[in-house]
Design a protein around this motif. Sequence first.
Motif, PDB file in Angstrom:
ATOM      1  N   VAL A   1      -1.878   0.426   4.128  1.00  0.00           N
ATOM      2  CA  VAL A   1      -1.499   1.654   4.811  1.00  0.00           C
ATOM      3  C   VAL A   1      -0.711   2.513   3.837  1.00  0.00           C
ATOM      4  CG1 VAL A   1      -1.493   0.642   7.113  1.00  0.00           C
ATOM      5  CG2 VAL A   1       0.569   0.557   5.732  1.00  0.00           C
ATOM      6  N   CYS A   2      -0.672   3.792   4.093  1.00  0.00           N
ATOM      7  CA  CYS A   2       0.091   4.676   3.209  1.00  0.00           C
ATOM      8  C   CYS A   2       0.767   5.753   4.050  1.00  0.00           C
ATOM      9  CB  CYS A   2      -0.799   5.296   2.146  1.00  0.00           C
ATOM     10  SG  CYS A   2      -1.927   6.541   2.761  1.00  0.00           S
ATOM     11  N   VAL A   3       1.784   6.358   3.463  1.00  0.00           N
ATOM     12  CA  VAL A   3       2.485   7.474   4.077  1.00  0.00           C
ATOM     13  C   VAL A   3       2.479   8.602   3.061  1.00  0.00           C
ATOM     14  CG1 VAL A   3       4.705   8.292   4.955  1.00  0.00           C
ATOM     15  CG2 VAL A   3       3.948   5.972   5.464  1.00  0.00           C
ATOM     16  N   MET A   4       2.018   9.765   3.473  1.00  0.00           N
ATOM     17  CA  MET A   4       2.008  10.927   2.586  1.00  0.00           C
ATOM     18  C   MET A   4       3.078  11.902   3.067  1.00  0.00           C
ATOM     19  SD  MET A   4      -2.082  11.373   2.108  1.00  0.00           S
ATOM     20  CE  MET A   4      -1.963  12.518   0.772  1.00  0.00           C
ATOM     21  N   VAL A   5       3.930  12.353   2.138  1.00  0.00           N
ATOM     22  CA  VAL A   5       5.035  13.234   2.467  1.00  0.00           C
ATOM     23  C   VAL A   5       5.020  14.415   1.513  1.00  0.00           C
ATOM     24  CG1 VAL A   5       7.550  13.397   2.622  1.00  0.00           C
ATOM     25  CG2 VAL A   5       6.401  11.311   3.331  1.00  0.00           C
ATOM     26  N   SER A   6       5.264  15.583   2.036  1.00  0.00           N
ATOM     27  CA  SER A   6       5.314  16.790   1.226  1.00  0.00           C
ATOM     28  C   SER A   6       6.544  16.764   0.319  1.00  0.00           C
ATOM     29  CB  SER A   6       5.366  18.015   2.136  1.00  0.00           C
ATOM     30  OG  SER A   6       5.615  19.171   1.382  1.00  0.00           O
ATOM     31  N   ASN A   7       6.374  17.139  -0.941  1.00  0.00           N
ATOM     32  CA  ASN A   7       7.493  17.213  -1.878  1.00  0.00           C
ATOM     33  C   ASN A   7       8.527  18.261  -1.477  1.00  0.00           C
ATOM     34  OD1 ASN A   7       6.811  15.154  -3.621  1.00  0.00           O
ATOM     35  ND2 ASN A   7       5.455  16.468  -4.819  1.00  0.00           N
ATOM     36  N   SER A   8       8.145  19.192  -0.627  1.00  0.00           N
ATOM     37  CA  SER A   8       9.111  20.192  -0.170  1.00  0.00           C
ATOM     38  C   SER A   8      10.053  19.604   0.892  1.00  0.00           C
ATOM     39  CB  SER A   8       8.390  21.415   0.389  1.00  0.00           C
ATOM     40  OG  SER A   8       7.639  21.058   1.521  1.00  0.00           O
TER      41      SER A   8
ATOM     42  N   LEU B   1      11.645  -0.313   2.773  1.00  0.00           N
ATOM     43  CA  LEU B   1      12.406  -1.294   3.535  1.00  0.00           C
ATOM     44  C   LEU B   1      11.611  -2.576   3.754  1.00  0.00           C
ATOM     45  CD1 LEU B   1      13.993   1.011   6.253  1.00  0.00           C
ATOM     46  CD2 LEU B   1      15.031   0.183   4.136  1.00  0.00           C
ATOM     47  N   ALA B   2      10.318  -2.437   4.029  1.00  0.00           N
ATOM     48  CA  ALA B   2       9.476  -3.609   4.272  1.00  0.00           C
ATOM     49  C   ALA B   2       8.034  -3.236   4.014  1.00  0.00           C
ATOM     50  CB  ALA B   2       9.638  -4.104   5.704  1.00  0.00           C
ATOM     51  N   CYS B   3       7.282  -4.208   3.532  1.00  0.00           N
ATOM     52  CA  CYS B   3       5.835  -4.026   3.391  1.00  0.00           C
ATOM     53  C   CYS B   3       5.186  -5.392   3.557  1.00  0.00           C
ATOM     54  CB  CYS B   3       5.478  -3.395   2.056  1.00  0.00           C
ATOM     55  SG  CYS B   3       6.119  -4.249   0.630  1.00  0.00           S
ATOM     56  N   SER B   4       4.092  -5.404   4.288  1.00  0.00           N
ATOM     57  CA  SER B   4       3.399  -6.648   4.565  1.00  0.00           C
ATOM     58  C   SER B   4       1.935  -6.350   4.793  1.00  0.00           C
ATOM     59  CB  SER B   4       4.001  -7.304   5.816  1.00  0.00           C
ATOM     60  OG  SER B   4       3.277  -8.456   6.158  1.00  0.00           O
ATOM     61  N   CYS B   5       1.101  -7.269   4.350  1.00  0.00           N
ATOM     62  CA  CYS B   5      -0.339  -7.130   4.548  1.00  0.00           C
ATOM     63  C   CYS B   5      -0.899  -8.509   4.830  1.00  0.00           C
ATOM     64  CB  CYS B   5      -0.988  -6.511   3.308  1.00  0.00           C
ATOM     65  SG  CYS B   5      -2.730  -6.139   3.524  1.00  0.00           S
ATOM     66  N   SER B   6      -1.480  -8.689   6.003  1.00  0.00           N
ATOM     67  CA  SER B   6      -2.104  -9.954   6.374  1.00  0.00           C
ATOM     68  C   SER B   6      -3.424  -9.622   7.054  1.00  0.00           C
ATOM     69  CB  SER B   6      -1.190 -10.742   7.311  1.00  0.00           C
ATOM     70  OG  SER B   6      -1.138 -10.116   8.570  1.00  0.00           O
ATOM     71  N   PRO B   7      -4.257 -10.621   7.313  1.00  0.00           N
ATOM     72  CA  PRO B   7      -5.526 -10.319   7.985  1.00  0.00           C
ATOM     73  C   PRO B   7      -5.357  -9.696   9.371  1.00  0.00           C
ATOM     74  CG  PRO B   7      -5.616 -12.489   6.995  1.00  0.00           C
ATOM     75  CD  PRO B   7      -4.201 -12.011   6.855  1.00  0.00           C
ATOM     76  N   ASN B   8      -4.186  -9.876   9.999  1.00  0.00           N
ATOM     77  CA  ASN B   8      -3.994  -9.383  11.360  1.00  0.00           C
ATOM     78  C   ASN B   8      -3.088  -8.168  11.481  1.00  0.00           C
ATOM     79  OD1 ASN B   8      -5.570 -11.489  12.442  1.00  0.00           O
ATOM     80  ND2 ASN B   8      -3.833 -12.862  12.232  1.00  0.00           N
ATOM     81  N   LEU B   9      -2.395  -7.789  10.390  1.00  0.00           N
ATOM     82  CA  LEU B   9      -1.432  -6.705  10.496  1.00  0.00           C
ATOM     83  C   LEU B   9      -1.125  -6.143   9.123  1.00  0.00           C
ATOM     84  CD1 LEU B   9       0.984  -5.623  12.612  1.00  0.00           C
ATOM     85  CD2 LEU B   9       2.331  -6.973  11.032  1.00  0.00           C
ATOM     86  N   GLU B  10      -0.949  -4.839   9.056  1.00  0.00           N
ATOM     87  CA  GLU B  10      -0.474  -4.182   7.837  1.00  0.00           C
ATOM     88  C   GLU B  10       0.731  -3.342   8.218  1.00  0.00           C
ATOM     89  OE1 GLU B  10      -3.689  -2.027   6.099  1.00  0.00           O
ATOM     90  OE2 GLU B  10      -5.051  -3.708   6.313  1.00  0.00           O
ATOM     91  N   LEU B  11       1.810  -3.428   7.427  1.00  0.00           N
ATOM     92  CA  LEU B  11       3.057  -2.760   7.743  1.00  0.00           C
ATOM     93  C   LEU B  11       3.648  -2.128   6.501  1.00  0.00           C
ATOM     94  CD1 LEU B  11       5.741  -2.317   9.464  1.00  0.00           C
ATOM     95  CD2 LEU B  11       6.419  -4.541   8.555  1.00  0.00           C
ATOM     96  N   LEU B  12       4.167  -0.924   6.645  1.00  0.00           N
ATOM     97  CA  LEU B  12       4.907  -0.247   5.590  1.00  0.00           C
ATOM     98  C   LEU B  12       6.071   0.482   6.266  1.00  0.00           C
ATOM     99  CD1 LEU B  12       5.200   0.594   2.627  1.00  0.00           C
ATOM    100  CD2 LEU B  12       3.680   2.518   3.119  1.00  0.00           C
TER     101      LEU B  12
END
Length: 152
Positions: free
Chosen positions: A15-22, A32-43
Amino acid sequence: MDWMVNSGKFRSSGVCVMVSNSWCNNANVVTLACSCSPNLELLALKFRPFYLPWEFTSVIINTVYIPPQHITCPTRGKRTLDHCYTPYKDSYKALDHPPFGKSDHAAIFLIQKYKQRLKGETPDQREVGAGQVAALQDALDDALDDADWDMF
């Protein structure tokens, strides 16, 4: 990103988060946290944008992706809009039923795919001799005599 390599997924993911530089730049972003498993992806990210009301010191954004599980039939028209998630993949089978009342979504009934071995096989019948019953009765009597009944 070792957490993605060791996730057990076979296709590209994340997963990703896109944020404007402004609004906020990379120097003001903390993971703070990041996880990737076959059942869940978290950022989970903490942002300190250039402007916030004085009551707030930062903004936390959690991005979670849960792949569809269990609901394989259409729930509204020809589309599957409703999902049911559990920690166990392929553990339930979904059956659609007519909607309740005036609802425009189908009612979903989940049935366990796992069948207990006891229910799948016929039980064996065994005869127990009188000596075995007496031995079990004596063991039970001894256990009951040793119990501290005053604590109840």
